[in-house]
Motif scaffolding. Sequence first.
Motif, PDB file in Angstrom:
ATOM      1  N   ARG A   5      10.073  11.765 -49.229  1.00  0.00           N
ATOM      2  CA  ARG A   5      11.015  11.485 -48.146  1.00  0.00           C
ATOM      3  C   ARG A   5      12.438  11.468 -48.650  1.00  0.00           C
ATOM      4  O   ARG A   5      12.725  10.840 -49.660  1.00  0.00           O
ATOM      5  CB  ARG A   5      10.710  10.122 -47.536  1.00  0.00           C
ATOM      6  N   LYS A   6      13.298  12.130 -47.917  1.00  0.00           N
ATOM      7  CA  LYS A   6      14.713  12.099 -48.242  1.00  0.00           C
ATOM      8  C   LYS A   6      15.274  10.776 -47.728  1.00  0.00           C
ATOM      9  O   LYS A   6      15.016  10.385 -46.601  1.00  0.00           O
ATOM     10  CB  LYS A   6      15.397  13.275 -47.544  1.00  0.00           C
ATOM     11  N   SER A   7      16.000  10.100 -48.557  1.00  0.00           N
ATOM     12  CA  SER A   7      16.603   8.838 -48.146  1.00  0.00           C
ATOM     13  C   SER A   7      17.824   9.137 -47.283  1.00  0.00           C
ATOM     14  O   SER A   7      18.628  10.013 -47.604  1.00  0.00           O
ATOM     15  CB  SER A   7      16.977   8.064 -49.402  1.00  0.00           C
ATOM     16  N   VAL A   8      17.934   8.427 -46.168  1.00  0.00           N
ATOM     17  CA  VAL A   8      19.052   8.625 -45.245  1.00  0.00           C
ATOM     18  C   VAL A   8      19.810   7.306 -45.141  1.00  0.00           C
ATOM     19  O   VAL A   8      19.218   6.263 -44.870  1.00  0.00           O
ATOM     20  CB  VAL A   8      18.535   9.054 -43.845  1.00  0.00           C
ATOM     21  N   LYS A  28      26.215  13.164 -20.259  1.00  0.00           N
ATOM     22  CA  LYS A  28      24.960  13.676 -20.820  1.00  0.00           C
ATOM     23  C   LYS A  28      24.478  12.687 -21.874  1.00  0.00           C
ATOM     24  O   LYS A  28      25.260  11.913 -22.408  1.00  0.00           O
ATOM     25  CB  LYS A  28      25.181  15.035 -21.482  1.00  0.00           C
ATOM     26  N   THR A  29      23.189  12.740 -22.181  1.00  0.00           N
ATOM     27  CA  THR A  29      22.640  11.797 -23.147  1.00  0.00           C
ATOM     28  C   THR A  29      21.843  12.510 -24.227  1.00  0.00           C
ATOM     29  O   THR A  29      21.471  13.669 -24.093  1.00  0.00           O
ATOM     30  CB  THR A  29      21.733  10.759 -22.452  1.00  0.00           C
ATOM     31  N   VAL A  30      21.575  11.766 -25.289  1.00  0.00           N
ATOM     32  CA  VAL A  30      20.806  12.236 -26.442  1.00  0.00           C
ATOM     33  C   VAL A  30      19.601  11.312 -26.589  1.00  0.00           C
ATOM     34  O   VAL A  30      19.731  10.093 -26.472  1.00  0.00           O
ATOM     35  CB  VAL A  30      21.686  12.159 -27.717  1.00  0.00           C
ATOM     36  N   CYS A  31      18.450  11.885 -26.862  1.00  0.00           N
ATOM     37  CA  CYS A  31      17.256  11.086 -27.142  1.00  0.00           C
ATOM     38  C   CYS A  31      17.342  10.611 -28.599  1.00  0.00           C
ATOM     39  O   CYS A  31      17.734  11.379 -29.477  1.00  0.00           O
ATOM     40  CB  CYS A  31      16.008  11.947 -26.932  1.00  0.00           C
ATOM     41  N   PRO A  32      16.992   9.344 -28.862  1.00  0.00           N
ATOM     42  CA  PRO A  32      17.038   8.861 -30.251  1.00  0.00           C
ATOM     43  C   PRO A  32      16.201   9.728 -31.200  1.00  0.00           C
ATOM     44  O   PRO A  32      16.560   9.887 -32.363  1.00  0.00           O
ATOM     45  CB  PRO A  32      16.453   7.453 -30.163  1.00  0.00           C
ATOM     46  N   SER A  33      15.110  10.319 -30.690  1.00  0.00           N
ATOM     47  CA  SER A  33      14.293  11.161 -31.570  1.00  0.00           C
ATOM     48  C   SER A  33      15.043  12.431 -31.973  1.00  0.00           C
ATOM     49  O   SER A  33      14.778  12.991 -33.034  1.00  0.00           O
ATOM     50  CB  SER A  33      12.957  11.518 -30.913  1.00  0.00           C
ATOM     51  N   GLU A  34      16.001  12.879 -31.147  1.00  0.00           N
ATOM     52  CA  GLU A  34      16.830  14.037 -31.543  1.00  0.00           C
ATOM     53  C   GLU A  34      17.643  13.687 -32.778  1.00  0.00           C
ATOM     54  O   GLU A  34      17.812  14.515 -33.673  1.00  0.00           O
ATOM     55  CB  GLU A  34      17.804  14.429 -30.420  1.00  0.00           C
ATOM     56  N   VAL A  35      18.176  12.462 -32.814  1.00  0.00           N
ATOM     57  CA  VAL A  35      18.948  12.012 -33.978  1.00  0.00           C
ATOM     58  C   VAL A  35      18.036  11.967 -35.203  1.00  0.00           C
ATOM     59  O   VAL A  35      18.381  12.470 -36.268  1.00  0.00           O
ATOM     60  CB  VAL A  35      19.579  10.624 -33.726  1.00  0.00           C
ATOM     61  N   ALA A  36      16.849  11.388 -35.028  1.00  0.00           N
ATOM     62  CA  ALA A  36      15.894  11.279 -36.146  1.00  0.00           C
ATOM     63  C   ALA A  36      15.487  12.661 -36.651  1.00  0.00           C
ATOM     64  O   ALA A  36      15.415  12.896 -37.861  1.00  0.00           O
ATOM     65  CB  ALA A  36      14.667  10.470 -35.714  1.00  0.00           C
ATOM     66  N   ARG A  37      15.234  13.597 -35.728  1.00  0.00           N
ATOM     67  CA  ARG A  37      14.859  14.961 -36.142  1.00  0.00           C
ATOM     68  C   ARG A  37      16.025  15.664 -36.828  1.00  0.00           C
ATOM     69  O   ARG A  37      15.825  16.413 -37.786  1.00  0.00           O
ATOM     70  CB  ARG A  37      14.422  15.785 -34.917  1.00  0.00           C
ATOM     71  N   HIS A  38      17.227  15.431 -36.342  1.00  0.00           N
ATOM     72  CA  HIS A  38      18.416  16.020 -36.946  1.00  0.00           C
ATOM     73  C   HIS A  38      18.515  15.594 -38.417  1.00  0.00           C
ATOM     74  O   HIS A  38      18.864  16.396 -39.277  1.00  0.00           O
ATOM     75  CB  HIS A  38      19.657  15.564 -36.155  1.00  0.00           C
ATOM     76  N   LEU A  39      18.185  14.342 -38.687  1.00  0.00           N
ATOM     77  CA  LEU A  39      18.288  13.804 -40.048  1.00  0.00           C
ATOM     78  C   LEU A  39      17.060  14.083 -40.905  1.00  0.00           C
ATOM     79  O   LEU A  39      17.179  14.335 -42.093  1.00  0.00           O
ATOM     80  CB  LEU A  39      18.508  12.286 -39.986  1.00  0.00           C
ATOM     81  N   PRO A  42      11.891  18.660 -38.716  1.00  0.00           N
ATOM     82  CA  PRO A  42      10.977  18.793 -37.585  1.00  0.00           C
ATOM     83  C   PRO A  42       9.634  18.083 -37.728  1.00  0.00           C
ATOM     84  O   PRO A  42       8.971  17.832 -36.731  1.00  0.00           O
ATOM     85  CB  PRO A  42      10.768  20.302 -37.474  1.00  0.00           C
ATOM     86  N   HIS A  43       9.220  17.755 -38.943  1.00  0.00           N
ATOM     87  CA  HIS A  43       7.890  17.174 -39.123  1.00  0.00           C
ATOM     88  C   HIS A  43       7.900  15.677 -38.806  1.00  0.00           C
ATOM     89  O   HIS A  43       8.733  14.937 -39.333  1.00  0.00           O
ATOM     90  CB  HIS A  43       7.392  17.406 -40.551  1.00  0.00           C
ATOM     91  N   PRO A  44       6.968  15.214 -37.950  1.00  0.00           N
ATOM     92  CA  PRO A  44       6.942  13.792 -37.576  1.00  0.00           C
ATOM     93  C   PRO A  44       6.883  12.827 -38.750  1.00  0.00           C
ATOM     94  O   PRO A  44       7.429  11.727 -38.677  1.00  0.00           O
ATOM     95  CB  PRO A  44       5.685  13.667 -36.705  1.00  0.00           C
ATOM     96  N   SER A  48       9.823  10.376 -37.927  1.00  0.00           N
ATOM     97  CA  SER A  48       9.296   9.171 -37.276  1.00  0.00           C
ATOM     98  C   SER A  48       9.753   7.866 -37.945  1.00  0.00           C
ATOM     99  O   SER A  48      10.140   6.924 -37.254  1.00  0.00           O
ATOM    100  CB  SER A  48       7.779   9.254 -37.203  1.00  0.00           C
ATOM    101  N   PRO A  49       9.749   7.790 -39.284  1.00  0.00           N
ATOM    102  CA  PRO A  49      10.201   6.542 -39.918  1.00  0.00           C
ATOM    103  C   PRO A  49      11.685   6.239 -39.674  1.00  0.00           C
ATOM    104  O   PRO A  49      12.133   5.123 -39.940  1.00  0.00           O
ATOM    105  CB  PRO A  49       9.954   6.781 -41.415  1.00  0.00           C
ATOM    106  N   LEU A  50      12.436   7.213 -39.181  1.00  0.00           N
ATOM    107  CA  LEU A  50      13.866   6.998 -38.938  1.00  0.00           C
ATOM    108  C   LEU A  50      14.148   6.389 -37.567  1.00  0.00           C
ATOM    109  O   LEU A  50      15.275   6.004 -37.280  1.00  0.00           O
ATOM    110  CB  LEU A  50      14.625   8.327 -39.064  1.00  0.00           C
ATOM    111  N   MET A  51      13.131   6.282 -36.715  1.00  0.00           N
ATOM    112  CA  MET A  51      13.360   5.801 -35.350  1.00  0.00           C
ATOM    113  C   MET A  51      13.917   4.371 -35.311  1.00  0.00           C
ATOM    114  O   MET A  51      14.840   4.102 -34.549  1.00  0.00           O
ATOM    115  CB  MET A  51      12.079   5.908 -34.512  1.00  0.00           C
ATOM    116  N   GLN A  52      13.392   3.467 -36.118  1.00  0.00           N
ATOM    117  CA  GLN A  52      13.923   2.096 -36.123  1.00  0.00           C
ATOM    118  C   GLN A  52      15.341   2.028 -36.705  1.00  0.00           C
ATOM    119  O   GLN A  52      16.201   1.361 -36.134  1.00  0.00           O
ATOM    120  CB  GLN A  52      12.969   1.128 -36.845  1.00  0.00           C
ATOM    121  N   PRO A  53      15.605   2.706 -37.829  1.00  0.00           N
ATOM    122  CA  PRO A  53      16.993   2.708 -38.317  1.00  0.00           C
ATOM    123  C   PRO A  53      17.967   3.321 -37.297  1.00  0.00           C
ATOM    124  O   PRO A  53      19.102   2.842 -37.167  1.00  0.00           O
ATOM    125  CB  PRO A  53      16.932   3.545 -39.602  1.00  0.00           C
TER     126      PRO A  53
END
Length: 98
Positions: A5-8, A28-39, A42-44, A48-53
């Motif tokens: 995992r890359k540390s963010v 317009k809005t952004v889904c939090p998962s878009e931010v997590a995927r951006h960082l 594409p692989h969950p 996925s572990p970035l959703m809480q941060p």
Amino acid sequence: MSTERKSVSEEEIGESILRLVTERGEGKTVCPSEVARHLGGPHPDAWSPLMQPVRRMAVRLTKEGRIAILRKGKPVADPDNFRGIYRLGMPVPAAGEA
């Protein structure tokens, strides 16, 4: 394929939220998962572990007045205490500020 995992950093998360919300624009809005995927990519397993941060940083940025956390199209009353699906958007001007 590496499973490492890359540390963010919090700073990277904050910058990504602000950039994506700004690029999306007012109304317009952004889904939090878009931010997590951006960082995280594409692989969950990576994003996925970035959703809480992402959520923690969204709360901080909302308290600073830099973004808004929205539920059902309306800003949440208390950024520290909301549940369910949410979106991120530009700050919503207070009544009479427009």
